[in-house]
Design a protein around this motif. Structure first.
Motif, PDB file in Angstrom:
ATOM      1  N   THR A   1       6.499 -35.533 -30.769  1.00 50.22           N
ATOM      2  CA  THR A   1       7.211 -35.072 -29.572  1.00 50.22           C
ATOM      3  C   THR A   1       6.765 -33.694 -29.095  1.00 50.22           C
ATOM      4  O   THR A   1       7.048 -33.318 -27.960  1.00 50.22           O
ATOM      5  N   GLY A   2       6.129 -32.926 -29.981  1.00 43.66           N
ATOM      6  CA  GLY A   2       5.761 -31.552 -29.650  1.00 43.66           C
ATOM      7  C   GLY A   2       6.926 -30.585 -29.756  1.00 43.66           C
ATOM      8  O   GLY A   2       6.779 -29.400 -29.492  1.00 43.66           O
ATOM      9  N   GLU A   3       8.105 -31.078 -30.154  1.00 45.88           N
ATOM     10  CA  GLU A   3       9.274 -30.215 -30.260  1.00 45.88           C
ATOM     11  C   GLU A   3       9.185 -29.324 -31.501  1.00 45.88           C
ATOM     12  O   GLU A   3       8.691 -29.746 -32.545  1.00 45.88           O
ATOM     13  N   LEU A   4       9.690 -28.117 -31.354  1.00 43.75           N
ATOM     14  CA  LEU A   4       9.757 -27.156 -32.441  1.00 43.75           C
ATOM     15  C   LEU A   4      10.755 -27.638 -33.486  1.00 43.75           C
ATOM     16  O   LEU A   4      11.911 -27.935 -33.167  1.00 43.75           O
ATOM     17  N   LEU A   5      10.321 -27.747 -34.735  1.00 42.58           N
ATOM     18  CA  LEU A   5      11.207 -28.173 -35.827  1.00 42.58           C
ATOM     19  C   LEU A   5      11.968 -26.953 -36.336  1.00 42.58           C
ATOM     20  O   LEU A   5      11.423 -26.136 -37.067  1.00 42.58           O
ATOM     21  N   LEU A   6      13.214 -26.824 -35.921  1.00 40.93           N
ATOM     22  CA  LEU A   6      14.005 -25.650 -36.307  1.00 40.93           C
ATOM     23  C   LEU A   6      14.585 -25.769 -37.703  1.00 40.93           C
ATOM     24  O   LEU A   6      14.621 -24.798 -38.441  1.00 40.93           O
TER      25      LEU A   6
END
Length: 166
Positions: free
Chosen positions: A96-101
């Motif tokens: 997804t390209g989302e930042l894994l927090l």
């Protein structure tokens, strides 16, 4: 933002649209901290015995707690997302390209008992704990008095912006 929520208890939170509230508060915290990325978190809602076990295994504290935060990133200073570019895909979901927090673990038992103890709604307690944990995922801490004051101010600002008050 992707928020994966899993329930590992049959106990009820007693909060209408709890999943929506968790997502809304998480998004509001990211917005307040001006996170320039789409992000991903996972949330586990459990009970006191389970969170006690997680607390013991991960922190060496053999007691239940209200919320645990497991950040995926190390911040040089809170909410400083400048290193994300350097880290690249190591900190992003490749699909997804989302930042894994990171991960949040919440205790239904503590949410219910603390809401009663502090004289506010379970909704308010759940929102507070999600805001609190999101700040931990973004590098905030409360070990020192000055850090605690900063974190408390930010938690309250996130909740105030959503109209969630005591």
């Amino acid at each position: 933002m992707t928020v994966s929520i899993e329930y590992e208890t049959e106990k009820e939170l007693g909060v209408e649209d709890a999943d929506l509230l968790i997502r809304t508060v998480a998004e509001a915290a990211l917005e307040y901290e001006q996170c320039p990325y789409e992000a991903e978190i996972s949330v586990l809602v459990t009970d006191n015995p389970s969170i006690q076990e997680i607390n013991r295994e991960n922190r060496g504290i053999d007691a239940p707690t209200d919320v645990l935060s497991f950040p995926m990133l190390e911040f040089e200073s809170p909410a400083d997302f400048s290193k994300v570019e350097e880290e690249g895909f190591d900190v992003c979901n490749p699909d997804t390209g989302e930042l894994l927090l990171g991960d949040i673990v919440l205790s239904v038992d503590k949410i219910c008992s603390q809401a009663e103890e502090y004289g506010h709604s379970r909704k308010r307690e759940l929102a507070f704990l999600v805001a609190h944990s999101m700040l931990h995922l973004m590098g905030y801490d409360h070990m020192e008095e000055e850090e605690r004051a900063v974190m408390e101010q930010r938690q309250e600002a996130v909740l105030q912006n959503l109209g969630i008050t005591r």
